[in-house]
Design a protein around this motif. Structure first.
Motif, PDB file in Angstrom:
ATOM      1  N   THR A  91      10.608   3.286  16.988  1.00  0.00           N
ATOM      2  CA  THR A  91      10.743   2.526  15.624  1.00  0.00           C
ATOM      3  C   THR A  91      11.295   1.722  15.067  1.00  0.00           C
ATOM      4  N   LEU A  94       7.842  -0.423  13.457  1.00  0.00           N
ATOM      5  CA  LEU A  94       7.642  -0.392  12.754  1.00  0.00           C
ATOM      6  C   LEU A  94       7.681  -1.170  11.730  1.00  0.00           C
ATOM      7  N   GLU A  97       7.872  -0.958   5.646  1.00  0.00           N
ATOM      8  CA  GLU A  97       6.826  -0.168   4.437  1.00  0.00           C
ATOM      9  C   GLU A  97       6.194   0.955   5.553  1.00  0.00           C
ATOM     10  N   GLU A  98       5.719   1.139   6.774  1.00  0.00           N
ATOM     11  CA  GLU A  98       5.687   1.998   7.615  1.00  0.00           C
ATOM     12  C   GLU A  98       7.022   2.581   8.125  1.00  0.00           C
ATOM     13  N   LYS A  99       8.299   2.118   7.738  1.00  0.00           N
ATOM     14  CA  LYS A  99       9.173   3.469   8.085  1.00  0.00           C
ATOM     15  C   LYS A  99       9.907   3.990   6.485  1.00  0.00           C
ATOM     16  N   GLU A 100       9.373   3.340   5.300  1.00  0.00           N
ATOM     17  CA  GLU A 100       9.546   4.142   4.458  1.00  0.00           C
ATOM     18  C   GLU A 100       8.273   5.098   3.929  1.00  0.00           C
ATOM     19  N   PHE A 101       6.963   4.947   4.255  1.00  0.00           N
ATOM     20  CA  PHE A 101       6.051   6.348   4.571  1.00  0.00           C
ATOM     21  C   PHE A 101       6.723   6.749   5.277  1.00  0.00           C
ATOM     22  N   ILE A 102       6.666   6.875   6.542  1.00  0.00           N
ATOM     23  CA  ILE A 102       7.527   8.785   7.383  1.00  0.00           C
ATOM     24  C   ILE A 102       8.074   8.542   6.404  1.00  0.00           C
ATOM     25  N   TYR A 105       6.824  10.886   4.320  1.00  0.00           N
ATOM     26  CA  TYR A 105       6.124  12.549   4.381  1.00  0.00           C
ATOM     27  C   TYR A 105       6.955  13.259   4.645  1.00  0.00           C
TER      28      TYR A 105
END
Length: 121
Positions: A91, A94, A97-102, A105
């Protein structure tokens, strides 16, 4: 169906709703729907998640139009994560913005589980 709006419109018709009824149920202003139709804007991430859950369609189909010959329906069995867990080393690699997407989701999957439980209780 080329646009997100066209796919949403298709789903509304398939469910036998009016656009006004759809907007009321998901707390969407008719002005926003008009902007989506004209291509001035698109639904935000949280609204797309709500729309996907409302119609039981995948975000892949809703956003990208993948497999447009059929609407993809997801179930709990569609994903086998086995023993996979997010470990701290991975993690850290990442982007924010990838962490936020996860996070979004995961919130979506919890929302879907709760909605399914409410509908089947």
């Amino acid at each position: 169906m080329q646009t997100i709006y066209e796919r949403i419109e298709y789903l509304i018709k398939q469910k036998g709703l009016t656009k006004k009824s759809f907007c009321e149920q998901l707390n969407i202003s008719t002005g926003n729907m008009g902007d989506w139709k004209r291509g001035k804007s698109t639904p935000g991430t949280h609204k797309l998640i709500e729309i996907g859950a409302f119609f039981h369609v995948s975000l892949d189909w809703l956003i990208l139009g993948r497999n447009t010959s059929e609407i993809l329906k997801e179930s709990n069995e569609d994903y086998d994560f086995g023993e996979a867990k997010l470990n701290e080393d991975r993690t850290n690699e990442l982007l924010p913005e990838e962490k936020e997407f996860i996070k979004e989701y995961l919130a979506f999957t919890e929302y879907r589980k709760q909605k399914w439980a409410d509908e089947n209780s």
